[in-house]
Design an enzyme around this catalytic site. Structure first.
Site, short mmCIF file in Angstrom:
data_model
loop_
_atom_site.label_atom_id
_atom_site.label_comp_id
_atom_site.label_asym_id
_atom_site.label_seq_id
_atom_site.Cartn_x
_atom_site.Cartn_y
_atom_site.Cartn_z
N ARG A 127 0.85 -1.20 0.00
CA ARG A 127 0.00 0.00 0.00
C ARG A 127 0.88 1.25 0.00
O ARG A 127 2.01 1.21 0.43
CB ARG A 127 -0.88 0.04 1.25
CG ARG A 127 -2.10 -0.85 1.18
CD ARG A 127 -2.96 -0.64 2.42
NE ARG A 127 -3.66 0.63 2.39
CZ ARG A 127 -3.70 1.50 3.40
NH1 ARG A 127 -3.07 1.24 4.53
NH2 ARG A 127 -4.39 2.61 3.29
N LYS A 193 2.61 -7.17 12.17
CA LYS A 193 1.97 -7.38 10.87
C LYS A 193 2.35 -8.74 10.28
O LYS A 193 3.52 -9.06 10.10
CB LYS A 193 2.40 -6.24 9.92
CG LYS A 193 1.72 -6.32 8.56
CD LYS A 193 1.74 -4.99 7.85
CE LYS A 193 1.25 -5.11 6.42
NZ LYS A 193 0.96 -3.84 5.77
N ARG A 328 -2.06 4.41 13.38
CA ARG A 328 -1.06 3.86 14.32
C ARG A 328 -1.67 3.77 15.69
O ARG A 328 -2.45 4.65 16.06
CB ARG A 328 0.14 4.80 14.45
CG ARG A 328 0.82 5.11 13.16
CD ARG A 328 2.31 4.75 13.23
NE ARG A 328 2.88 4.93 11.91
CZ ARG A 328 3.61 5.99 11.58
NH1 ARG A 328 3.87 6.92 12.47
NH2 ARG A 328 4.09 6.10 10.35
C1 BTN Z 1 0.25 -3.84 2.25
O1 BTN Z 1 1.04 -2.92 2.02
O2 BTN Z 1 -0.03 -4.14 3.40
C2 BTN Z 1 -0.36 -4.61 1.11
C3 BTN Z 1 0.55 -5.69 0.63
C4 BTN Z 1 0.00 -6.51 -0.52
C5 BTN Z 1 1.03 -7.48 -1.06
C6 BTN Z 1 0.47 -8.43 -2.06
S1 BTN Z 1 1.54 -9.78 -2.41
C7 BTN Z 1 0.51 -10.28 -3.72
C8 BTN Z 1 0.06 -9.02 -4.41
N1 BTN Z 1 1.05 -8.61 -5.39
C9 BTN Z 1 1.61 -7.45 -5.07
O3 BTN Z 1 2.49 -6.89 -5.77
N2 BTN Z 1 1.11 -6.99 -3.95
C10 BTN Z 1 0.09 -7.87 -3.41
#
Ligand code: BTN
Length: 330
Positions: A127, A193, A328
């Protein structure tokens, strides 16, 4: 697999059992000299595959790897109660990002819901433009693209609904009540996380819209990947006391996702709100909402029927929507 960059599929598949293999045996398998084996093993390190070498025993990948296999994912989906044939399942070895792949498939036009999984992402997206650490064969990288009529407006709260599905799957796979959700899209265990969700959109924002639902769950983070993460993290190996079966994990997540998406299609997020709130790690706690340079302190009071964060500030409830907001614990 990795061979495009000089490493080796047969080598990784052999080492996936976690046992020692002599340089001679590996050389025979690959049809190369022991020196060439050693060189090829060195090339695995950038993928997060740290091979251990012990004189007299040979080489091994400590803990082994649970590699993805389509039949096992489909079987796990069926065991978890879903219809595996409802999905077009693509399992990739190395890719940039499964979200990018699913977006490309969505732009070509979907005949049915498609799920893309990969062993490794070299440009995994998180994100707010952050990278997502994606070492080879250890974690879950999954993206699902599915069509919705009603445009982007019909997708309000979708990413929270996805959180409910992921939490349900992880709960059933042994995390029990320890699995929690942190608004808007984080999967948490014990204030750390474990995973995240990134929803990106393709299609017509006013008509048939295709959300790409990206899910990353840490199965076993390597030390290099962990060092690159700037917040408290955990993985399933720590939380369950063993490395997860990634096919089982993928099958359960996909099954829960198909079921929650079915509910979401009928009535949106509102009927899922209560389930989301049961997993809410922030409820009743003092939190900070970061909105660019602004920082708002209040008490988290769950989410609205649209999935907005409800924050009590000086006795008044304020609503915050996802996007560029981050939360947070104070
Ligand atoms: C976050 O930042 O918390 C979201 C992370 C999402 C990661 C997943 S892994 C599969 C899919 N492909 C990506 O490039 N991102 C999502």
């Amino acid at each position: 697999m990795i061979s495009a960059d000089g490493a080796d599929s047969a080598l990784v598949r052999c080492l996936a059992d976690g046992s020692y293999h002599s340089g001679e045996a590996l050389g025979a398998l690959l049809g190369v000299s022991r020196a060439a084996v050693w060189k090829r093993l060195q090339k695995l390190a950038p993928y997060g595959l740290e091979v251990e070498s012990v004189r007299g025993k040979g080489y091994r990948l400590p803990g082994g790897l649970s590699l993805l296999a389509e039949t096992s994912v489909r079987q796990a989906m069926a065991d978890a109660g879903a219809d595996p044939d409802a999905l077009d399942l693509r399992i990739l070895d190395i890719t940039t990002s499964t979200n990018a792949d699913a977006l490309a498939l969505a732009r070509e036009g979907l005949r049915k819901t498609v799920a893309v999984l990969a062993e490794y992402q070299n440009a995994g997206r998180g994100r707010r433009g952050r990278p997502w650490q994606s070492p080879y064969g250890r974690n879950l990288y999954l993206s699902l693209a599915t069509s919705f009529s009603g445009g982007a407006a019909a997708l309000e709260g979708l990413s929270l609904a996805v959180g409910v599905a992921v939490a349900d799957a992880l709960k059933a796979l042994g995390l029990g009540d320890r699995v929690q959700l942190k608004w808007p899209n984080d999967i948490w265990v014990a204030e750390r996380k474990l995973g995240g969700i990134l929803v990106e959109l393709a299609g017509d924002m006013d008509g048939i819209c295709v959300p790409v639902i990206g899910i990353g769950i840490n199965g076993m983070l390597t030390s290099t990947a962990a060092a690159a993460i700037d917040q408290p993290w955990t993985d399933l190996t720590r939380e369950l006391g063993r490395a997860p079966d990634r096919n089982l994990l993928a099958g359960h997540v996909l099954s829960a996702l198909m079921s929650v998406l079915g509910e979401f299609r009928q009535a949106g997020f509102a009927p899922l709100r209560e389930r989301w709130q049961r997993y809410d790690c922030c409820d009743g706690r003092e939190v900070q909402v970061l909105l660019g340079e602004r920082r708002i302190i209040g008490v988290a009071r769950g989410v609205s029927e649209q999935g907005a964060l409800l924050l009590e500030v000086d006795g008044v409830i304020q609503r915050f929507h996802g996007g560029e907001v981050s939360l947070r614990l104070a």
